[in-house]
Design a protein around this motif. Structure first.
Motif, short mmCIF file in Angstrom:
data_model
loop_
_atom_site.label_atom_id
_atom_site.label_comp_id
_atom_site.label_asym_id
_atom_site.label_seq_id
_atom_site.Cartn_x
_atom_site.Cartn_y
_atom_site.Cartn_z
N GLY A 79 0.80 -1.22 0.00
CA GLY A 79 0.00 0.00 0.00
C GLY A 79 0.84 1.27 0.00
N ASP A 96 -10.73 7.16 5.29
CA ASP A 96 -10.66 7.28 3.83
C ASP A 96 -10.94 5.94 3.15
N ASP A 97 -10.53 4.85 3.82
CA ASP A 97 -10.73 3.48 3.32
C ASP A 97 -10.37 3.33 1.84
N PRO A 98 -9.08 3.57 1.50
CA PRO A 98 -8.68 3.45 0.09
C PRO A 98 -8.83 2.02 -0.42
N GLU A 99 -8.87 1.88 -1.73
CA GLU A 99 -9.04 0.58 -2.39
C GLU A 99 -7.99 -0.43 -1.92
N TRP A 100 -6.72 -0.01 -1.84
CA TRP A 100 -5.66 -0.94 -1.46
C TRP A 100 -5.89 -1.48 -0.05
N ARG A 102 -8.87 -1.83 1.52
CA ARG A 102 -9.98 -2.80 1.44
C ARG A 102 -9.49 -4.14 0.92
N LYS A 103 -8.65 -4.08 -0.12
CA LYS A 103 -8.10 -5.31 -0.73
C LYS A 103 -7.23 -6.07 0.28
N GLU A 104 -6.38 -5.34 0.99
CA GLU A 104 -5.49 -5.99 1.96
C GLU A 104 -6.27 -6.59 3.13
N ARG A 105 -7.33 -5.91 3.55
CA ARG A 105 -8.16 -6.45 4.63
C ARG A 105 -8.85 -7.73 4.18
#
Length: 136
Positions: A79, A96-100, A102-105
């Motif tokens: 990230g 902010d919860d960026p896309e990366w 969310r993907k890592e979670r």
């Protein structure tokens, strides 16, 4: 014959890691000295104000950041997070919860799910082996 108990000491970097704090943010006297096992225990049981403040507001080391975000340390690197972050910066990232992120979670959730499945499978195998031994 007498045995001499030598005092176990560690480098400040090791002590900071065990305390879960970012070494560069600790006081100079902590960074420049050595820490005994007794001193580390004292810091853990009765943390001074500087340690309480570091744990509360940061800056935090990568393992702490990763844990607060619910991802792996590798996920932080993917990230683009390579530096220490404050609690405020971590909270802003969560908001902010960026896309990366969310993907890592999601990736981390899958890893945990797989680890639980493997643990369950090993427990079943151990139970089966114990039953077959007791049946003999």
């Amino acid at each position: 014959m007498t045995s001499h108990q030598t005092t176990q000491t560690m480098k400040p970097a090791t002590a900071a890691k065990k305390l879960g704090v970012y070494l560069e943010a600790t006081p100079a006297e902590f960074q420049e000295g050595v820490v005994s096992r007794a001193e580390l225990n004292a810091l853990q049981t009765d943390p001074p104000e500087w340690l309480k403040e570091l744990r509360r507001g940061g800056p935090h080391p990568r393992p702490v950041i990763a844990a607060k975000l619910g991802i792996s340390i590798s996920g932080l690197a993917r990230g683009g997070i390579t530096d220490a972050l404050t609690t405020e910066q971590i909270e802003a990232l969560k908001k902010d919860d960026p896309e990366w992120l969310r993907k890592e979670r999601a990736t981390q959730a899958e890893v945990r799910k797989e680890a639980a499945r493997i643990k369950e499978k090993k427990a079943e195998q151990a139970e089966k082996a114990a039953r077959s031994r007791s049946d003999r």
